[in-house]
Design a protein around this motif. Sequence first.
Motif, PDB file in Angstrom:
ATOM      1  N   ALA A  60       9.040  12.940  38.928  1.00 58.67           N
ATOM      2  CA  ALA A  60       7.587  13.131  38.904  1.00 58.67           C
ATOM      3  C   ALA A  60       7.230  13.832  40.201  1.00 58.67           C
ATOM      4  CB  ALA A  60       6.868  11.794  38.801  1.00 58.67           C
ATOM      5  N   GLU A  61       6.455  14.880  40.073  1.00 56.80           N
ATOM      6  CA  GLU A  61       6.142  15.732  41.210  1.00 56.80           C
ATOM      7  C   GLU A  61       4.629  15.916  41.308  1.00 56.80           C
ATOM      8  OE1 GLU A  61       7.144  20.131  41.141  1.00 56.80           O
ATOM      9  OE2 GLU A  61       8.883  19.279  42.161  1.00 56.80           O
ATOM     10  N   GLU A  62       4.130  15.910  42.537  1.00 60.40           N
ATOM     11  CA  GLU A  62       2.718  16.178  42.775  1.00 60.40           C
ATOM     12  C   GLU A  62       2.615  17.090  43.995  1.00 60.40           C
ATOM     13  OE1 GLU A  62      -0.654  13.228  42.016  1.00 60.40           O
ATOM     14  OE2 GLU A  62      -0.254  13.041  44.171  1.00 60.40           O
ATOM     15  N   ASP A  63       1.936  18.189  43.826  1.00 60.12           N
ATOM     16  CA  ASP A  63       1.796  19.173  44.909  1.00 60.12           C
ATOM     17  C   ASP A  63       3.154  19.566  45.493  1.00 60.12           C
ATOM     18  OD1 ASP A  63      -1.017  19.129  44.648  1.00 60.12           O
ATOM     19  OD2 ASP A  63      -1.141  17.375  45.976  1.00 60.12           O
ATOM     20  N   GLY A  64       4.164  19.723  44.621  1.00 56.11           N
ATOM     21  CA  GLY A  64       5.483  20.160  45.051  1.00 56.11           C
ATOM     22  C   GLY A  64       6.326  19.079  45.702  1.00 56.11           C
ATOM     23  N   ARG A  65       5.828  17.841  45.734  1.00 59.39           N
ATOM     24  CA  ARG A  65       6.537  16.735  46.375  1.00 59.39           C
ATOM     25  C   ARG A  65       6.949  15.702  45.324  1.00 59.39           C
ATOM     26  NH1 ARG A  65       3.527  12.801  49.430  1.00 59.39           N
ATOM     27  NH2 ARG A  65       5.116  11.308  49.904  1.00 59.39           N
ATOM     28  N   ILE A  66       8.196  15.242  45.382  1.00 63.61           N
ATOM     29  CA  ILE A  66       8.678  14.236  44.438  1.00 63.61           C
ATOM     30  C   ILE A  66       8.078  12.887  44.792  1.00 63.61           C
ATOM     31  CG2 ILE A  66      10.714  13.000  43.594  1.00 63.61           C
ATOM     32  CD1 ILE A  66      12.250  15.637  43.877  1.00 63.61           C
ATOM     33  N   ILE A  67       7.415  12.272  43.791  1.00 65.86           N
ATOM     34  CA  ILE A  67       6.769  10.976  44.005  1.00 65.86           C
ATOM     35  C   ILE A  67       7.365   9.881  43.115  1.00 65.86           C
ATOM     36  CG2 ILE A  67       4.612  11.925  44.905  1.00 65.86           C
ATOM     37  CD1 ILE A  67       3.417  11.633  42.080  1.00 65.86           C
ATOM     38  N   GLY A  68       8.354  10.240  42.320  1.00 60.41           N
ATOM     39  CA  GLY A  68       9.035   9.259  41.484  1.00 60.41           C
ATOM     40  C   GLY A  68      10.196   9.904  40.761  1.00 60.41           C
ATOM     41  N   PHE A  69      11.121   9.073  40.285  1.00 56.84           N
ATOM     42  CA  PHE A  69      12.238   9.588  39.495  1.00 56.84           C
ATOM     43  C   PHE A  69      12.842   8.443  38.696  1.00 56.84           C
ATOM     44  CE2 PHE A  69      14.435   7.883  43.132  1.00 56.84           C
ATOM     45  CZ  PHE A  69      15.658   7.451  42.655  1.00 56.84           C
ATOM     46  N   GLY A  70      13.595   8.813  37.680  1.00 52.70           N
ATOM     47  CA  GLY A  70      14.306   7.828  36.881  1.00 52.70           C
ATOM     48  C   GLY A  70      15.371   8.511  36.055  1.00 52.70           C
ATOM     49  N   ASP A  71      16.303   7.708  35.535  1.00 53.08           N
ATOM     50  CA  ASP A  71      17.340   8.271  34.681  1.00 53.08           C
ATOM     51  C   ASP A  71      17.791   7.251  33.646  1.00 53.08           C
ATOM     52  OD1 ASP A  71      18.641   6.929  36.977  1.00 53.08           O
ATOM     53  OD2 ASP A  71      20.515   7.624  36.111  1.00 53.08           O
ATOM     54  N   ILE A  72      18.264   7.779  32.520  1.00 53.57           N
ATOM     55  CA  ILE A  72      18.719   6.964  31.396  1.00 53.57           C
ATOM     56  C   ILE A  72      19.951   7.632  30.801  1.00 53.57           C
ATOM     57  CG2 ILE A  72      17.245   8.146  29.708  1.00 53.57           C
ATOM     58  CD1 ILE A  72      16.674   5.308  28.526  1.00 53.57           C
ATOM     59  N   ASP A  73      20.925   6.812  30.395  1.00 55.14           N
ATOM     60  CA  ASP A  73      22.145   7.405  29.839  1.00 55.14           C
ATOM     61  C   ASP A  73      22.086   7.465  28.310  1.00 55.14           C
ATOM     62  OD1 ASP A  73      22.979   4.940  28.775  1.00 55.14           O
ATOM     63  OD2 ASP A  73      24.495   4.587  30.326  1.00 55.14           O
ATOM     64  N   ALA A  74      23.141   7.969  27.719  1.00 54.84           N
ATOM     65  CA  ALA A  74      23.179   8.192  26.262  1.00 54.84           C
ATOM     66  C   ALA A  74      23.165   6.899  25.460  1.00 54.84           C
ATOM     67  CB  ALA A  74      24.413   9.027  25.894  1.00 54.84           C
ATOM     68  N   THR A  75      23.482   5.771  26.090  1.00 56.31           N
ATOM     69  CA  THR A  75      23.456   4.489  25.383  1.00 56.31           C
ATOM     70  C   THR A  75      22.079   3.834  25.441  1.00 56.31           C
ATOM     71  OG1 THR A  75      24.069   3.101  27.281  1.00 56.31           O
ATOM     72  CG2 THR A  75      25.879   4.115  26.003  1.00 56.31           C
ATOM     73  N   GLY A  76      21.152   4.432  26.196  1.00 52.14           N
ATOM     74  CA  GLY A  76      19.831   3.838  26.369  1.00 52.14           C
ATOM     75  C   GLY A  76      19.742   2.942  27.591  1.00 52.14           C
ATOM     76  N   TYR A  77      20.707   3.051  28.505  1.00 57.81           N
ATOM     77  CA  TYR A  77      20.669   2.260  29.735  1.00 57.81           C
ATOM     78  C   TYR A  77      19.831   2.996  30.778  1.00 57.81           C
ATOM     79  CZ  TYR A  77      21.866  -0.335  33.882  1.00 57.81           C
ATOM     80  OH  TYR A  77      21.772  -1.068  35.038  1.00 57.81           O
ATOM     81  N   LEU A  78      18.698   2.414  31.142  1.00 57.55           N
ATOM     82  CA  LEU A  78      17.816   2.972  32.165  1.00 57.55           C
ATOM     83  C   LEU A  78      18.378   2.522  33.514  1.00 57.55           C
ATOM     84  CD1 LEU A  78      13.962   3.000  31.948  1.00 57.55           C
ATOM     85  CD2 LEU A  78      15.163   2.838  34.102  1.00 57.55           C
ATOM     86  N   ASP A  79      19.011   3.442  34.218  1.00 57.55           N
ATOM     87  CA  ASP A  79      19.729   3.097  35.442  1.00 57.55           C
ATOM     88  C   ASP A  79      18.792   2.941  36.634  1.00 57.55           C
ATOM     89  OD1 ASP A  79      21.746   2.583  37.240  1.00 57.55           O
ATOM     90  OD2 ASP A  79      22.536   4.618  37.262  1.00 57.55           O
ATOM     91  N   ARG A  80      17.929   3.922  36.841  1.00 57.73           N
ATOM     92  CA  ARG A  80      17.036   3.895  38.001  1.00 57.73           C
ATOM     93  C   ARG A  80      15.633   4.291  37.576  1.00 57.73           C
ATOM     94  NH1 ARG A  80      21.799   7.077  40.860  1.00 57.73           N
ATOM     95  NH2 ARG A  80      21.821   7.748  38.705  1.00 57.73           N
ATOM     96  N   LEU A  81      14.641   3.662  38.198  1.00 62.94           N
ATOM     97  CA  LEU A  81      13.238   4.039  38.032  1.00 62.94           C
ATOM     98  C   LEU A  81      12.537   3.657  39.322  1.00 62.94           C
ATOM     99  CD1 LEU A  81      10.962   5.155  36.228  1.00 62.94           C
ATOM    100  CD2 LEU A  81      10.593   2.808  35.446  1.00 62.94           C
ATOM    101  N   PHE A  82      12.167   4.658  40.113  1.00 62.65           N
ATOM    102  CA  PHE A  82      11.568   4.409  41.423  1.00 62.65           C
ATOM    103  C   PHE A  82      10.352   5.300  41.624  1.00 62.65           C
ATOM    104  CE2 PHE A  82      15.790   2.760  41.876  1.00 62.65           C
ATOM    105  CZ  PHE A  82      15.608   1.623  42.649  1.00 62.65           C
TER     106      PHE A  82
END
Length: 175
Positions: A60-82
């Motif tokens: 997630a980006e606002e004014d060119g700056r990252i303010i959040g991120f997350g990732d999920i794998d092919a099995t549906g495992y949400l590894d990170r959400l910050f």
Amino acid sequence: MLIRAYSPDDAEATAQLFRETIREVCKDDYTPGQLCAWVSGCDDLDAWSASLLANGALVAEEDGRIIGFGDIDATGYLDRLFVHKDHQGEGIGTALCRSLEALAPDGVSTHASITAKPFFEAMGYVVASENVVARDGERLVNYLMNKIPRAQYGSPVNEQIPCLVVEGVTLSGNP
């Protein structure tokens, strides 16, 4: 706010966000030693970036700056959400989570920290088990949490759950 696919150029910014968020947002739930062990997970930027690229990773980006991120794998495992410590409670985590969930139509699981557990509960996740993870000599509590798609537990299949659709993102993380 723009939600887009993660790129290797985002490695340093996401690692810094990860460190700062854990140190500030989670400090009431974990000891300083536990926080230090936890943030060591992004010390190797090449491995950090590779792990994000291996999954469907969004920023997630606002004014060119990252303010959040997350990732999920092919099995549906949400590894990170910050979400950046200065942007908590603005709906960024919800938008990222819904976008990641859209990549896993068969359901999602995650290991949520003590701090993140209420967020995931509000998003419809249920605790399957409490876990203790050992990292760098520290023991950290987290919770295995699952979310089953509404269509699988009796809600109308055509009921829409608001989410952002991010073009060009696949579970391999490659546009």
